[in-house]
Motif scaffolding. Structure first.
Motif, PDB file in Angstrom:
ATOM      1  N   ARG A  31      25.545   7.362  -7.493  1.00 53.08           N
ATOM      2  CA  ARG A  31      25.718   8.396  -8.511  1.00 53.08           C
ATOM      3  C   ARG A  31      25.050   9.695  -8.055  1.00 53.08           C
ATOM      4  O   ARG A  31      25.616  10.776  -8.182  1.00 53.08           O
ATOM      5  CB  ARG A  31      25.117   7.941  -9.841  1.00 53.08           C
ATOM      6  CG  ARG A  31      25.381   8.911 -10.990  1.00 53.08           C
ATOM      7  CD  ARG A  31      24.616   8.511 -12.230  1.00 53.08           C
ATOM      8  NE  ARG A  31      23.186   8.685 -12.065  1.00 53.08           N
ATOM      9  CZ  ARG A  31      22.535   9.846 -12.213  1.00 53.08           C
ATOM     10  NH1 ARG A  31      23.185  10.928 -12.522  1.00 53.08           N
ATOM     11  NH2 ARG A  31      21.230   9.902 -12.049  1.00 53.08           N
ATOM     12  N   ARG A  32      23.857   9.586  -7.499  1.00 48.13           N
ATOM     13  CA  ARG A  32      23.145  10.774  -7.021  1.00 48.13           C
ATOM     14  C   ARG A  32      23.848  11.410  -5.821  1.00 48.13           C
ATOM     15  O   ARG A  32      23.897  12.633  -5.696  1.00 48.13           O
ATOM     16  CB  ARG A  32      21.703  10.438  -6.670  1.00 48.13           C
ATOM     17  CG  ARG A  32      20.872  10.153  -7.899  1.00 48.13           C
ATOM     18  CD  ARG A  32      19.480   9.671  -7.516  1.00 48.13           C
ATOM     19  NE  ARG A  32      18.734   9.312  -8.688  1.00 48.13           N
ATOM     20  CZ  ARG A  32      17.665   9.977  -9.111  1.00 48.13           C
ATOM     21  NH1 ARG A  32      17.235  11.019  -8.441  1.00 48.13           N
ATOM     22  NH2 ARG A  32      17.032   9.587 -10.183  1.00 48.13           N
ATOM     23  N   GLN A  33      24.380  10.597  -4.920  1.00 56.12           N
ATOM     24  CA  GLN A  33      25.117  11.125  -3.774  1.00 56.12           C
ATOM     25  C   GLN A  33      26.362  11.887  -4.241  1.00 56.12           C
ATOM     26  O   GLN A  33      26.674  12.959  -3.725  1.00 56.12           O
ATOM     27  CB  GLN A  33      25.538   9.995  -2.833  1.00 56.12           C
ATOM     28  CG  GLN A  33      24.388   9.346  -2.101  1.00 56.12           C
ATOM     29  CD  GLN A  33      23.745  10.289  -1.127  1.00 56.12           C
ATOM     30  OE1 GLN A  33      22.697  10.841  -1.392  1.00 56.12           O
ATOM     31  NE2 GLN A  33      24.364  10.487   0.006  1.00 56.12           N
ATOM     32  N   THR A  34      27.077  11.348  -5.206  1.00 60.85           N
ATOM     33  CA  THR A  34      28.264  11.991  -5.748  1.00 60.85           C
ATOM     34  C   THR A  34      27.897  13.313  -6.409  1.00 60.85           C
ATOM     35  O   THR A  34      28.575  14.325  -6.227  1.00 60.85           O
ATOM     36  CB  THR A  34      28.969  11.067  -6.760  1.00 60.85           C
ATOM     37  OG1 THR A  34      29.312   9.848  -6.099  1.00 60.85           O
ATOM     38  CG2 THR A  34      30.208  11.710  -7.328  1.00 60.85           C
ATOM     39  N   PHE A  35      26.823  13.336  -7.176  1.00 63.24           N
ATOM     40  CA  PHE A  35      26.388  14.548  -7.852  1.00 63.24           C
ATOM     41  C   PHE A  35      25.983  15.614  -6.836  1.00 63.24           C
ATOM     42  O   PHE A  35      26.324  16.788  -6.977  1.00 63.24           O
ATOM     43  CB  PHE A  35      25.231  14.228  -8.797  1.00 63.24           C
ATOM     44  CG  PHE A  35      24.855  15.371  -9.693  1.00 63.24           C
ATOM     45  CD1 PHE A  35      25.712  15.798 -10.685  1.00 63.24           C
ATOM     46  CD2 PHE A  35      23.650  16.010  -9.541  1.00 63.24           C
ATOM     47  CE1 PHE A  35      25.378  16.856 -11.508  1.00 63.24           C
ATOM     48  CE2 PHE A  35      23.296  17.066 -10.353  1.00 63.24           C
ATOM     49  CZ  PHE A  35      24.167  17.487 -11.343  1.00 63.24           C
ATOM     50  N   ALA A  36      25.278  15.236  -5.779  1.00 58.21           N
ATOM     51  CA  ALA A  36      24.869  16.183  -4.749  1.00 58.21           C
ATOM     52  C   ALA A  36      26.089  16.755  -4.023  1.00 58.21           C
ATOM     53  O   ALA A  36      26.138  17.959  -3.734  1.00 58.21           O
ATOM     54  CB  ALA A  36      23.926  15.517  -3.758  1.00 58.21           C
ATOM     55  N   ALA A  37      27.081  15.923  -3.739  1.00 59.12           N
ATOM     56  CA  ALA A  37      28.297  16.404  -3.082  1.00 59.12           C
ATOM     57  C   ALA A  37      29.066  17.356  -3.994  1.00 59.12           C
ATOM     58  O   ALA A  37      29.604  18.373  -3.538  1.00 59.12           O
ATOM     59  CB  ALA A  37      29.177  15.232  -2.690  1.00 59.12           C
TER      60      ALA A  37
END
Length: 76
Positions: A31-37
């Motif tokens: 979820r955090r990786q998706t938000f950062a991208a």
């Protein structure tokens, strides 16, 4: 035999808890990786709203606020 059965049951419960915890960590990481991208490619002024379920707390993030004007136009 009953001692062996309870040991196996306890081991199964511990294994389920460990797998459940690992899955939660992996899901949160994704979820955090998706938000950062999403934030990296979003233009200024983009609003991101995230809510898990109706009635729960909602997170709203505005990326970059308002677009900035250049200093050359501000001073003139």
């Amino acid at each position: 035999m009953s001692g062996v059965l309870s040991w196996r049951a306890a081991a199964m419960v511990v294994a389920i808890l460990v797998v459940s915890g690992a899955m939660r960590i992996l899901v949160e990481w994704q979820r955090r990786q998706t938000f950062a991208a999403l934030m990296a490619d979003a233009p200024p002024g983009t609003v991101v709203v995230q809510s898990d379920r109706p009635g729960e707390q909602t997170m709203k993030v505005t990326l970059g606020g308002r677009p900035r004007r250049s200093r050359a136009r501000d001073s003139g």
